[in-house]
Motif scaffolding. Sequence first.
Motif, PDB file in Angstrom:
ATOM      1  N   ASP A  30       0.854  -1.181   0.000  1.00 13.11           N
ATOM      2  CA  ASP A  30       0.000   0.000   0.000  1.00 13.11           C
ATOM      3  C   ASP A  30       0.889   1.230   0.000  1.00 13.11           C
ATOM      4  O   ASP A  30       2.089   1.154   0.319  1.00 13.11           O
ATOM      5  N   VAL A  31       0.306   2.356  -0.364  1.00 10.85           N
ATOM      6  CA  VAL A  31       1.045   3.612  -0.478  1.00 10.85           C
ATOM      7  C   VAL A  31       0.231   4.716   0.174  1.00 10.85           C
ATOM      8  O   VAL A  31      -0.994   4.766   0.019  1.00 10.85           O
ATOM      9  N   GLU A  32       0.903   5.590   0.885  1.00 15.08           N
ATOM     10  CA  GLU A  32       0.256   6.803   1.406  1.00 15.08           C
ATOM     11  C   GLU A  32       0.892   8.014   0.737  1.00 15.08           C
ATOM     12  O   GLU A  32       2.118   8.143   0.706  1.00 15.08           O
ATOM     13  N   ARG A  33       0.028   8.879   0.186  1.00 17.21           N
ATOM     14  CA  ARG A  33       0.483  10.100  -0.468  1.00 17.21           C
ATOM     15  C   ARG A  33       0.054  11.314   0.358  1.00 17.21           C
ATOM     16  O   ARG A  33      -0.502  11.155   1.430  1.00 17.21           O
ATOM     17  N   ALA A  34       0.288  12.482  -0.170  1.00 18.56           N
ATOM     18  CA  ALA A  34      -0.154  13.710   0.498  1.00 18.56           C
ATOM     19  C   ALA A  34      -1.032  14.506  -0.456  1.00 18.56           C
ATOM     20  O   ALA A  34      -0.876  15.723  -0.601  1.00 18.56           O
ATOM     21  N   SER A  35      -1.950  13.794  -1.098  1.00 19.84           N
ATOM     22  CA  SER A  35      -2.849  14.436  -2.065  1.00 19.84           C
ATOM     23  C   SER A  35      -3.634  15.557  -1.384  1.00 19.84           C
ATOM     24  O   SER A  35      -4.139  15.387  -0.284  1.00 19.84           O
ATOM     25  N   ARG A  42       3.818  11.749  -5.208  1.00 19.49           N
ATOM     26  CA  ARG A  42       4.842  10.816  -4.749  1.00 19.49           C
ATOM     27  C   ARG A  42       4.384  10.102  -3.483  1.00 19.49           C
ATOM     28  O   ARG A  42       3.505  10.565  -2.751  1.00 19.49           O
ATOM     29  N   ALA A  43       4.993   8.959  -3.241  1.00 19.05           N
ATOM     30  CA  ALA A  43       4.688   8.180  -2.042  1.00 19.05           C
ATOM     31  C   ALA A  43       5.466   8.740  -0.860  1.00 19.05           C
ATOM     32  O   ALA A  43       6.674   8.961  -0.948  1.00 19.05           O
ATOM     33  N   TYR A  44       4.786   8.962   0.247  1.00 20.65           N
ATOM     34  CA  TYR A  44       5.446   9.390   1.482  1.00 20.65           C
ATOM     35  C   TYR A  44       5.527   8.262   2.503  1.00 20.65           C
ATOM     36  O   TYR A  44       6.153   8.415   3.549  1.00 20.65           O
ATOM     37  N   LEU A  45       4.881   7.148   2.184  1.00 23.11           N
ATOM     38  CA  LEU A  45       5.015   5.947   2.999  1.00 23.11           C
ATOM     39  C   LEU A  45       4.649   4.759   2.116  1.00 23.11           C
ATOM     40  O   LEU A  45       3.670   4.822   1.373  1.00 23.11           O
ATOM     41  N   VAL A  46       5.442   3.716   2.186  1.00 25.58           N
ATOM     42  CA  VAL A  46       5.145   2.468   1.483  1.00 25.58           C
ATOM     43  C   VAL A  46       5.034   1.373   2.531  1.00 25.58           C
ATOM     44  O   VAL A  46       5.980   1.127   3.276  1.00 25.58           O
ATOM     45  N   GLN A  47       3.861   0.736   2.588  1.00 21.74           N
ATOM     46  CA  GLN A  47       3.620  -0.312   3.572  1.00 21.74           C
ATOM     47  C   GLN A  47       3.690  -1.674   2.883  1.00 21.74           C
ATOM     48  O   GLN A  47       3.105  -1.853   1.816  1.00 21.74           O
ATOM     49  N   VAL A  48       4.390  -2.611   3.521  1.00 22.15           N
ATOM     50  CA  VAL A  48       4.555  -3.946   2.951  1.00 22.15           C
ATOM     51  C   VAL A  48       4.366  -4.980   4.055  1.00 22.15           C
ATOM     52  O   VAL A  48       4.904  -4.826   5.158  1.00 22.15           O
ATOM     53  N   PHE A  49       3.589  -6.019   3.742  1.00 19.59           N
ATOM     54  CA  PHE A  49       3.424  -7.136   4.666  1.00 19.59           C
ATOM     55  C   PHE A  49       3.578  -8.443   3.912  1.00 19.59           C
ATOM     56  O   PHE A  49       3.067  -8.601   2.797  1.00 19.59           O
ATOM     57  N   ARG A  50       4.287  -9.373   4.539  1.00 18.38           N
ATOM     58  CA  ARG A  50       4.393 -10.725   3.986  1.00 18.38           C
ATOM     59  C   ARG A  50       4.379 -11.716   5.140  1.00 18.38           C
ATOM     60  O   ARG A  50       4.972 -11.457   6.198  1.00 18.38           O
ATOM     61  N   ASP A  59       9.980   4.682   4.601  1.00 20.04           N
ATOM     62  CA  ASP A  59       9.938   6.135   4.453  1.00 20.04           C
ATOM     63  C   ASP A  59      10.686   6.521   3.177  1.00 20.04           C
ATOM     64  O   ASP A  59      11.915   6.631   3.179  1.00 20.04           O
ATOM     65  N   PRO A  60       9.993   6.726   2.033  1.00 21.10           N
ATOM     66  CA  PRO A  60      10.676   6.981   0.764  1.00 21.10           C
ATOM     67  C   PRO A  60      11.611   8.182   0.761  1.00 21.10           C
ATOM     68  O   PRO A  60      12.732   8.081   0.237  1.00 21.10           O
ATOM     69  N   PRO A  61      11.219   9.349   1.315  1.00 23.39           N
ATOM     70  CA  PRO A  61      12.165  10.475   1.274  1.00 23.39           C
ATOM     71  C   PRO A  61      13.488  10.166   1.970  1.00 23.39           C
ATOM     72  O   PRO A  61      14.541  10.638   1.542  1.00 23.39           O
TER      73      PRO A  61
END
Length: 397
Positions: A30-35, A42-50, A59-61
């Motif tokens: 999932d991705v969180e933006r600042a729309s 751009r993505a400001y957070l990328v969430q990953v689960f496995r 934290d992309p920046p």
Amino acid sequence: MTEYSVISDAEEFRAACAVLAAGTGPVAVDVERASGFRYSQRAYLVQVFRRDAGVFLFDPPAIGDFAPLQAAIGDVEWVPHAASQDLPSLRELHLEPNEIFDTELASRLLGHDRVGLAAVVEDTLGITLKKEHSAADWSTRPLPDSWLEYAALDVLHLIDVRDALVAELVEQDKTEFAAQEFAATLARAPKPPREDPWRRLSGLHQVRGARNLAVARALWEAREMYAQQQDVSPGRLVPDRSLVAAVMANPTSKQALAGVKEFQGRASRTQLDRWWQAIVDGRAAENLPRERVPSDTLPPPRAWADRNPEADARLKAARPVVEAVAEELGMPTENLLTPEYLRRIAWDLPGETAEEIAAALTALGARPWQIEQTAQKIAAAFVEAAQAPDTTSAPVS
């Protein structure tokens, strides 16, 4: 509390990628933006689960180069919710799935009444999620703990949801439908840039005359340039309605512009020189915009009876047929066949045989399963419409 790891430096990032690579099964992403807050998407957070790895919030920046994550999970199935929204932001980070299972799209095909993430999680797993931070400014740093918890929950249950939906697709014999839809989502090219994006200004229809349109264009371009420089959503600097109000007021000086009551926004006064210069430039522009722009957009169906009665009859005959197929399959009509596709072939009539209808739908972008379900029935409806003695029934909306 949900267990998750926030990753914001290179060493942690490499370690997290190794853990994810050693996990099992698909990967929830999932991705969180600042729309609405930032200019970019751009993505400001990328969430990953496995499974057997856990939840990681990247934290992309701070991280920058996401190549190690692509290497760790690029070859396995990714599970997003509403992939078309997140793929552009992921691709900007050079994160590209080879295969996806879109839980939102699968839910639509299955006929779920509610397809938002929280609703799908509740319907499939009986777990209630709070969607209280979805519209937050995710460029905020540091991110509050409550936001991080929310972000972690967005991916924590997605694999279980995916498994439940896979079973439903099998039960409804829609596995192939979903596979084609997922592949089409991945393959879909980005929309080309609009020729005159400034024409999307809300309220521009009030502006009359090529010279005034040139002023509106100059103001839009000035705002766009400043918004990009500041990485701020343009509407937060000066709303569309304020730019249009400035054009309509036709101020004779910078001071007069400052006196326009409707000219508001956080940068309306601090950047007054910028806006006034745009007005001056627009008034002096030599390349005046056209007042009316040719468009290949179809007229609204309510106008078809007068403008193209044969097409009107075809649409009225075919639309209820397609709706009936969708109802029989238990899915929204727009997921069975994009309404614009039906309008196009009704207006332009590529032919009356199922093969000709199928070829036209393929060219428009319909998937094989959609064509298989609809082409023959649409062709029959078109033939029936052509044979009907009266094609002047009340217009459709």
